[in-house]
Design a protein around this motif. Sequence first.
Motif, PDB file in Angstrom:
ATOM      1  N   TYR A  23       0.827  -1.210   0.000  1.00 45.96           N
ATOM      2  CA  TYR A  23       0.000   0.000   0.000  1.00 45.96           C
ATOM      3  C   TYR A  23       0.860   1.259   0.000  1.00 45.96           C
ATOM      4  N   ASN A  26       0.926   7.273   1.424  1.00 40.75           N
ATOM      5  CA  ASN A  26       0.584   8.697   1.377  1.00 40.75           C
ATOM      6  C   ASN A  26      -0.874   8.906   1.752  1.00 40.75           C
ATOM      7  N   ASN A  27      -1.506   7.873   2.245  1.00 36.82           N
ATOM      8  CA  ASN A  27      -2.934   7.929   2.517  1.00 36.82           C
ATOM      9  C   ASN A  27      -3.265   7.054   3.707  1.00 36.82           C
ATOM     10  N   HIS A  30      -8.341   2.742   3.895  1.00 36.80           N
ATOM     11  CA  HIS A  30      -9.806   2.757   3.851  1.00 36.80           C
ATOM     12  C   HIS A  30     -10.322   1.362   3.520  1.00 36.80           C
ATOM     13  N   LYS A  66       4.992  10.343  -6.080  1.00 41.31           N
ATOM     14  CA  LYS A  66       3.750  10.662  -5.374  1.00 41.31           C
ATOM     15  C   LYS A  66       4.012  10.858  -3.885  1.00 41.31           C
ATOM     16  N   ALA A  70       3.869  14.317  -1.703  1.00 44.37           N
ATOM     17  CA  ALA A  70       2.929  14.393  -0.568  1.00 44.37           C
ATOM     18  C   ALA A  70       3.646  14.847   0.696  1.00 44.37           C
ATOM     19  N   TYR A  85       2.691   6.487   7.933  1.00 50.01           N
ATOM     20  CA  TYR A  85       1.659   5.845   7.109  1.00 50.01           C
ATOM     21  C   TYR A  85       1.851   4.335   7.034  1.00 50.01           C
ATOM     22  N   ARG A 140      -0.308  10.579  -9.739  1.00 49.44           N
ATOM     23  CA  ARG A 140      -1.252   9.850  -8.893  1.00 49.44           C
ATOM     24  C   ARG A 140      -1.211   8.350  -9.187  1.00 49.44           C
ATOM     25  N   SER A 310     -14.059   8.764  -1.934  1.00 49.34           N
ATOM     26  CA  SER A 310     -12.928   9.653  -2.151  1.00 49.34           C
ATOM     27  C   SER A 310     -12.836  10.688  -1.043  1.00 49.34           C
ATOM     28  N   LYS A 311     -11.600  11.118  -0.839  1.00 47.38           N
ATOM     29  CA  LYS A 311     -11.364  12.101   0.227  1.00 47.38           C
ATOM     30  C   LYS A 311     -12.143  13.382  -0.043  1.00 47.38           C
ATOM     31  N   VAL A 316     -14.991   8.594   3.009  1.00 51.99           N
ATOM     32  CA  VAL A 316     -14.039   7.517   3.289  1.00 51.99           C
ATOM     33  C   VAL A 316     -14.471   6.785   4.564  1.00 51.99           C
TER      34      VAL A 316
END
Length: 508
Positions: A23, A26-27, A30, A66, A70, A85, A140, A310-311, A316
């Motif tokens: 994964y 940067n996020n 979810h 990416k 970020a 993260y 992205r 989506s954010k 989410v």
Amino acid sequence: MLNSLTGRVVNGSPYTLITTPIYYTNNIPHIGHAYTNIIASCTNIWHKLLEEKTFLLTGTDEHGQKIEVAARELGEDINQFIQKYSDNFRDLANKLEIDHDDFIRTTETRHKKVVTELWNILVANDHIYLGEYSGFYSIRDEAFYQESELIDGKAPTGAEVKWTVEESYFFKLSAFQDQLLAFYEQNQNFIIPHARRNEVINFVKAGLHDLCISRTSFSHGIPVPGNEKHVIYVWIDALANYISALDFPNGENYKNFWKNLESNKIHIIGKDILRFHAIYWPAILMAANLPLPSNLIVHGWWMKDGQKISKSIGNVIDPLALIDEFGVDYVKYFFLAETGIASDGDYNREKFIQKINADLVNNFGNLLSRVTNLTMNSLSGKAEFNQNNEFILNQNNFIEEYIKLMNDFKYNLAANEIFKFSSEVNQLIDQIAPWKLNDQKKINDILYISLEALRILTIALQPFIPNKCQEIFKKLHLDNDFYPLSALQERHTNYNNIEKLNIFKRLL
Ligand code: MSP
């Protein structure tokens, strides 16, 4: 029994590798990420039921433009940023109890060493050359696109693209077109579901371009050996995790789970990353003369209340909050049983509650509590095996169907079969109505086979709700907390000290 039931050729004790994608750090995680983990966990337990040695691998993808962008945008130190993260994804895997054997991070030395080694092999085999890339790049997607692929000036995924001209190393992907097509042809089940397979074949048939595999416009990556102003393209870096975590080229795990041509090598991925896994990864492995994966299981996307997650929409769903509220088994069960891997799913709170109550509480949970309650009340908790049991449990069709569906990764349909069989047993009990009988032998016989049905159903439910199954085995006073499929054979042993079980809490 196992072989005749499964129809599989089991060579001694085969090895099965199951991987999730790694994964991006940067996020926050979810439910889409949780879903890939849940399928991997179910697949892993299924192969344990088949008595194979399994290795479940997950981890985080920490390099690339990416992630660099970020961290910079937030003004954070990149190493702290990715650590934070990565820890979130480790936390998710732990809370989902996927029981992974390793968690790889692409910033680890063990991984960087293997990526460099793989690069050197590709160079030695003359599959890499230096050139200039001019085309579109999406940060992205971390992907290159041809002009002909753009839709209204954007990537087919909707991501922004930027015209890019860079000196770059190329991998001779175009040279593998025929070999790839032959591979798909010879391995019909390489890509599941088959609709995705056709998509890949059409793409490859349309002609492959050489792949740009290094970048010079940022530095957060693994340097190209011998030309350090280049970093290795993040997808080449990321895909190599599947062998770096196994300790390529000489580690025991690599030998057993990858080099071993008999081993199952199953990558679970979402439909958005199909091209990387179905085309680039096999071609790189071919170029390096390494074995190829055996299956790509390509799942659909989850939406919420019919909308894309989506954010920016702000919808989410935090999988950890779901686990806290409903418990890990209910979460796993819903995502596995609600829809098939091939389709997109839609999460909705009411649907979640309805599904759990219908299948686990009202159907199986009800069978469990009434059979144990009747055994406690009518037989003082004891049901005996008896050669002349006048009732027959008709489980063979169910078992056959269940095995076939599990082997085909049709987990939602396998769950349906479980509840169909559970309903049949419920109906049989209604029909015999042991509470109206005076004949103790008859009461014993019907409850004995009902307890056997519960045992069989619990074995089949292990890939879906492993904790609940452990609890049931324990409360039925069985010897183990995990049973392989071979335990489906008749047991010929009495049940003792059975008390009423209420294991499945109704959701409101
Ligand atoms: N880092 C790459 C994978 C490299 S594997 C060598 C990546 N990471 S990701 O974090 O963006 O996505 C990981 C997985 O989550 C993918 O399989 C993706 O399909 C899945 N999902 C992300 N959002 C999703 C949904 N809304 N629904 C279902 N799965 C989705 O891609």
